[in-house]
Design an enzyme around this catalytic site. Structure first.
Site, PDB file in Angstrom:
ATOM      1  N   LYS A  11      68.609 -48.071  35.867  1.00 25.36           N
ATOM      2  CA  LYS A  11      68.621 -47.127  35.064  1.00 25.36           C
ATOM      3  C   LYS A  11      69.324 -46.199  37.010  1.00 25.36           C
ATOM      4  O   LYS A  11      69.103 -47.477  37.951  1.00 25.36           O
ATOM      5  CB  LYS A  11      67.556 -46.173  35.464  1.00 25.36           C
ATOM      6  CG  LYS A  11      66.774 -46.641  34.047  1.00 25.36           C
ATOM      7  CD  LYS A  11      65.597 -45.850  32.860  1.00 25.36           C
ATOM      8  CE  LYS A  11      64.810 -45.878  31.811  1.00 25.36           C
ATOM      9  NZ  LYS A  11      63.769 -44.752  32.087  1.00 25.36           N
ATOM     10  N   TYR A  51      69.060 -43.228  22.642  1.00 21.52           N
ATOM     11  CA  TYR A  51      67.423 -43.125  22.700  1.00 21.52           C
ATOM     12  C   TYR A  51      67.937 -41.674  21.496  1.00 21.52           C
ATOM     13  O   TYR A  51      66.822 -41.331  21.908  1.00 21.52           O
ATOM     14  CB  TYR A  51      67.680 -41.797  24.130  1.00 21.52           C
ATOM     15  CG  TYR A  51      66.842 -43.465  25.872  1.00 21.52           C
ATOM     16  CD1 TYR A  51      65.677 -43.520  25.830  1.00 21.52           C
ATOM     17  CD2 TYR A  51      67.906 -43.253  27.061  1.00 21.52           C
ATOM     18  CE1 TYR A  51      65.472 -44.264  26.787  1.00 21.52           C
ATOM     19  CE2 TYR A  51      67.971 -43.812  27.707  1.00 21.52           C
ATOM     20  CZ  TYR A  51      66.503 -44.653  27.769  1.00 21.52           C
ATOM     21  OH  TYR A  51      65.473 -45.414  28.641  1.00 21.52           O
ATOM     22  N   PHE A  59      62.080 -33.768  26.543  1.00 15.94           N
ATOM     23  CA  PHE A  59      61.953 -34.407  27.372  1.00 15.94           C
ATOM     24  C   PHE A  59      63.623 -34.846  27.433  1.00 15.94           C
ATOM     25  O   PHE A  59      64.350 -35.214  28.034  1.00 15.94           O
ATOM     26  CB  PHE A  59      61.768 -35.642  28.178  1.00 15.94           C
ATOM     27  CG  PHE A  59      61.355 -36.730  27.258  1.00 15.94           C
ATOM     28  CD1 PHE A  59      62.157 -37.549  27.195  1.00 15.94           C
ATOM     29  CD2 PHE A  59      59.706 -36.679  26.742  1.00 15.94           C
ATOM     30  CE1 PHE A  59      61.837 -38.711  25.837  1.00 15.94           C
ATOM     31  CE2 PHE A  59      59.270 -37.914  25.823  1.00 15.94           C
ATOM     32  CZ  PHE A  59      60.111 -39.038  25.723  1.00 15.94           C
ATOM     33  N   ARG A  87      58.100 -56.390  29.612  1.00 15.11           N
ATOM     34  CA  ARG A  87      57.700 -54.822  29.965  1.00 15.11           C
ATOM     35  C   ARG A  87      56.248 -55.531  30.625  1.00 15.11           C
ATOM     36  O   ARG A  87      55.864 -54.218  31.172  1.00 15.11           O
ATOM     37  CB  ARG A  87      56.491 -54.509  28.329  1.00 15.11           C
ATOM     38  CG  ARG A  87      57.750 -54.318  27.175  1.00 15.11           C
ATOM     39  CD  ARG A  87      58.541 -53.348  27.446  1.00 15.11           C
ATOM     40  NE  ARG A  87      57.479 -51.601  27.129  1.00 15.11           N
ATOM     41  CZ  ARG A  87      57.974 -50.760  26.806  1.00 15.11           C
ATOM     42  NH1 ARG A  87      58.898 -50.226  27.226  1.00 15.11           N
ATOM     43  NH2 ARG A  87      56.916 -49.795  26.920  1.00 15.11           N
ATOM     44  N   THR A  93      55.392 -46.578  31.887  1.00 15.26           N
ATOM     45  CA  THR A  93      56.572 -46.105  32.208  1.00 15.26           C
ATOM     46  C   THR A  93      56.308 -44.377  33.553  1.00 15.26           C
ATOM     47  O   THR A  93      57.384 -44.141  33.942  1.00 15.26           O
ATOM     48  CB  THR A  93      56.161 -45.095  30.473  1.00 15.26           C
ATOM     49  OG1 THR A  93      56.236 -45.886  29.486  1.00 15.26           O
ATOM     50  CG2 THR A  93      57.192 -44.213  30.703  1.00 15.26           C
ATOM     51  N   ARG A 104      58.414 -50.473  38.565  1.00 13.64           N
ATOM     52  CA  ARG A 104      58.585 -49.337  38.578  1.00 13.64           C
ATOM     53  C   ARG A 104      57.291 -49.407  39.352  1.00 13.64           C
ATOM     54  O   ARG A 104      57.877 -48.163  40.680  1.00 13.64           O
ATOM     55  CB  ARG A 104      57.897 -48.486  37.364  1.00 13.64           C
ATOM     56  CG  ARG A 104      59.001 -48.863  36.307  1.00 13.64           C
ATOM     57  CD  ARG A 104      58.807 -48.720  34.550  1.00 13.64           C
ATOM     58  NE  ARG A 104      59.554 -47.735  33.636  1.00 13.64           N
ATOM     59  CZ  ARG A 104      59.324 -47.662  32.548  1.00 13.64           C
ATOM     60  NH1 ARG A 104      58.411 -48.340  32.094  1.00 13.64           N
ATOM     61  NH2 ARG A 104      60.115 -47.834  31.846  1.00 13.64           N
ATOM     62  N   ASN A 114      62.697 -43.524  36.252  1.00 17.63           N
ATOM     63  CA  ASN A 114      61.234 -44.835  36.666  1.00 17.63           C
ATOM     64  C   ASN A 114      61.886 -46.095  36.577  1.00 17.63           C
ATOM     65  O   ASN A 114      61.572 -46.999  36.081  1.00 17.63           O
ATOM     66  CB  ASN A 114      60.547 -44.798  35.371  1.00 17.63           C
ATOM     67  CG  ASN A 114      61.578 -44.680  33.975  1.00 17.63           C
ATOM     68  OD1 ASN A 114      62.413 -44.576  33.570  1.00 17.63           O
ATOM     69  ND2 ASN A 114      60.269 -44.945  32.938  1.00 17.63           N
ATOM     70  N   HIS A 117      64.682 -50.013  31.861  1.00 22.37           N
ATOM     71  CA  HIS A 117      63.922 -49.865  30.779  1.00 22.37           C
ATOM     72  C   HIS A 117      64.174 -51.135  29.827  1.00 22.37           C
ATOM     73  O   HIS A 117      64.759 -52.430  30.365  1.00 22.37           O
ATOM     74  CB  HIS A 117      64.841 -48.917  29.665  1.00 22.37           C
ATOM     75  CG  HIS A 117      65.273 -49.200  28.270  1.00 22.37           C
ATOM     76  ND1 HIS A 117      64.619 -48.522  27.423  1.00 22.37           N
ATOM     77  CD2 HIS A 117      65.727 -50.072  27.091  1.00 22.37           C
ATOM     78  CE1 HIS A 117      64.206 -48.984  26.229  1.00 22.37           C
ATOM     79  NE2 HIS A 117      65.475 -50.247  26.469  1.00 22.37           N
ATOM     80  N   GLU A 128      68.891 -52.554  19.998  1.00 21.77           N
ATOM     81  CA  GLU A 128      69.662 -52.709  21.744  1.00 21.77           C
ATOM     82  C   GLU A 128      71.010 -53.829  22.475  1.00 21.77           C
ATOM     83  O   GLU A 128      71.826 -53.108  22.791  1.00 21.77           O
ATOM     84  CB  GLU A 128      68.619 -52.634  22.784  1.00 21.77           C
ATOM     85  CG  GLU A 128      67.600 -51.326  22.660  1.00 21.77           C
ATOM     86  CD  GLU A 128      66.403 -50.649  22.626  1.00 21.77           C
ATOM     87  OE1 GLU A 128      65.941 -50.011  22.676  1.00 21.77           O
ATOM     88  OE2 GLU A 128      65.860 -51.875  24.388  1.00 21.77           O
TER      89      GLU A 128
HETATM   90  P1  RTP Z   1      61.883 -46.595  28.288  1.00 17.84           P
HETATM   91  O1  RTP Z   1      61.583 -46.765  26.893  1.00 17.84           O
HETATM   92  O2  RTP Z   1      63.321 -46.376  29.374  1.00 17.84           O
HETATM   93  O3  RTP Z   1      62.014 -48.541  28.852  1.00 17.84           O
HETATM   94  O4  RTP Z   1      60.727 -46.339  28.585  1.00 17.84           O
HETATM   95  P2  RTP Z   1      59.707 -46.462  27.960  1.00 17.84           P
HETATM   96  O5  RTP Z   1      59.156 -46.944  26.604  1.00 17.84           O
HETATM   97  O6  RTP Z   1      57.948 -47.012  29.134  1.00 17.84           O
HETATM   98  O7  RTP Z   1      59.425 -45.458  27.306  1.00 17.84           O
HETATM   99  P3  RTP Z   1      59.974 -43.917  26.610  1.00 17.84           P
HETATM  100  O8  RTP Z   1      58.164 -43.200  25.807  1.00 17.84           O
HETATM  101  O9  RTP Z   1      60.482 -45.554  25.530  1.00 17.84           O
HETATM  102  O10 RTP Z   1      59.893 -43.203  27.141  1.00 17.84           O
HETATM  103  C1  RTP Z   1      62.104 -43.569  27.503  1.00 17.84           C
HETATM  104  C2  RTP Z   1      62.163 -42.978  28.715  1.00 17.84           C
HETATM  105  O11 RTP Z   1      61.723 -41.205  28.577  1.00 17.84           O
HETATM  106  C3  RTP Z   1      61.277 -40.906  29.550  1.00 17.84           C
HETATM  107  N1  RTP Z   1      60.359 -40.060  29.916  1.00 17.84           N
HETATM  108  N2  RTP Z   1      60.072 -39.049  30.422  1.00 17.84           N
HETATM  109  N3  RTP Z   1      58.487 -35.999  30.607  1.00 17.84           N
HETATM  110  C4  RTP Z   1      57.423 -37.506  29.732  1.00 17.84           C
HETATM  111  O12 RTP Z   1      57.123 -36.892  29.108  1.00 17.84           O
HETATM  112  C5  RTP Z   1      58.439 -38.045  29.530  1.00 17.84           C
HETATM  113  N4  RTP Z   1      58.105 -39.404  28.645  1.00 17.84           N
HETATM  114  C6  RTP Z   1      59.103 -40.341  28.746  1.00 17.84           C
HETATM  115  C7  RTP Z   1      61.014 -41.823  30.597  1.00 17.84           C
HETATM  116  O13 RTP Z   1      61.877 -42.205  31.852  1.00 17.84           O
HETATM  117  C8  RTP Z   1      60.994 -43.221  29.959  1.00 17.84           C
HETATM  118  O14 RTP Z   1      61.422 -44.427  30.459  1.00 17.84           O
HETATM  119 MG    MG Z   2      60.468 -46.837  25.585  1.00 20.15          MG
END
Ligand code: RTP
Ligand code: MG
Length: 143
Positions: A11, A51, A59, A87, A93, A104, A114, A117, A128
């Site tokens: 990112k 997204y 968010f 992962r 996350t 991370r 973070n 992805h 994707e």
């Molecule tokens: P990613 O998709 O980026 O690999 O991350 P992830 O699966 O660990 O998390 P996901 O739930 O898919 O959320 C995508 C991205 O959104 C941001 N986020 N912010 N402020 C918040 O509560 C929040 N929750 C998620 C994070 O940057 C996350 O990577």
């Molecule tokens: Mg995700």
């Protein structure tokens, strides 16, 4: 276990920190091969489309704004159990919850910025990969 492919995105925060190579080393140390890669500065439309699953979340606008704030490095990783393995080496996350030694934990400072992805299932990995790469842009090893 099966050989899988997954999308990884380094990112804008991590690209700005100049740690692309350090993160690539983590993939290599985990036995994951980079079989496609491109640097992109995403448009708002590209980031919103990528997204789209999160568009109702509070968010979403901040996430899209962050993802278009600078270039990203997008790669396809291939290897045994690649989706889960990626992962695992990414870490949680929220970097505050990420295990020591994960990407991370070592390179990210907040849940909003973070570092990486990774696809979270075979279905999203396929979607994707197709979002960023044509089939003929994948270069699996021949030796
Ligand atoms: P990613 O998709 O980026 O690999 O991350 P992830 O699966 O660990 O998390 P996901 O739930 O898919 O959320 C995508 C991205 O959104 C941001 N986020 N912010 N402020 C918040 O509560 C929040 N929750 C998620 C994070 O940057 C996350 O990577
Ligand atoms: Mg995700």
């Amino acid at each position: 276990m099966a050989v899988e492919r997954t999308i990884s995105i380094i990112k804008p925060d991590a690209v700005a920190k100049n740690v692309i190579g350090a993160i690539y080393s983590r993939f290599e140390q985990a036995g994951l091969q980079i079989v496609a890669a491109k640097m992109l500065h995403l448009s708002r439309e590209q980031a919103e489309g990528f997204y789209a699953v999160h568009r109702e979340r509070g968010f979403f606008n901040d996430l899209v704004g962050f993802m278009i704030s600078g270039p990203v490095m997008v790669q396809v990783l291939e290897g045994e159990d690649a989706i889960l393995k990626n992962r695992e080496i990414m870490g949680a996350t929220n970097p505050k919850d990420a295990a020591p030694g994960t990407i991370r934990a070592d390179f990210a400072v907040s849940i909003d910025e973070n570092a990486v992805h990774g696809s979270d299932s075979p279905e999203t990995a396929a979607q994707e990969i197709a979002y960023f790469f044509q089939p003929n842009e994948l270069c699996p090893r021949t030796r």
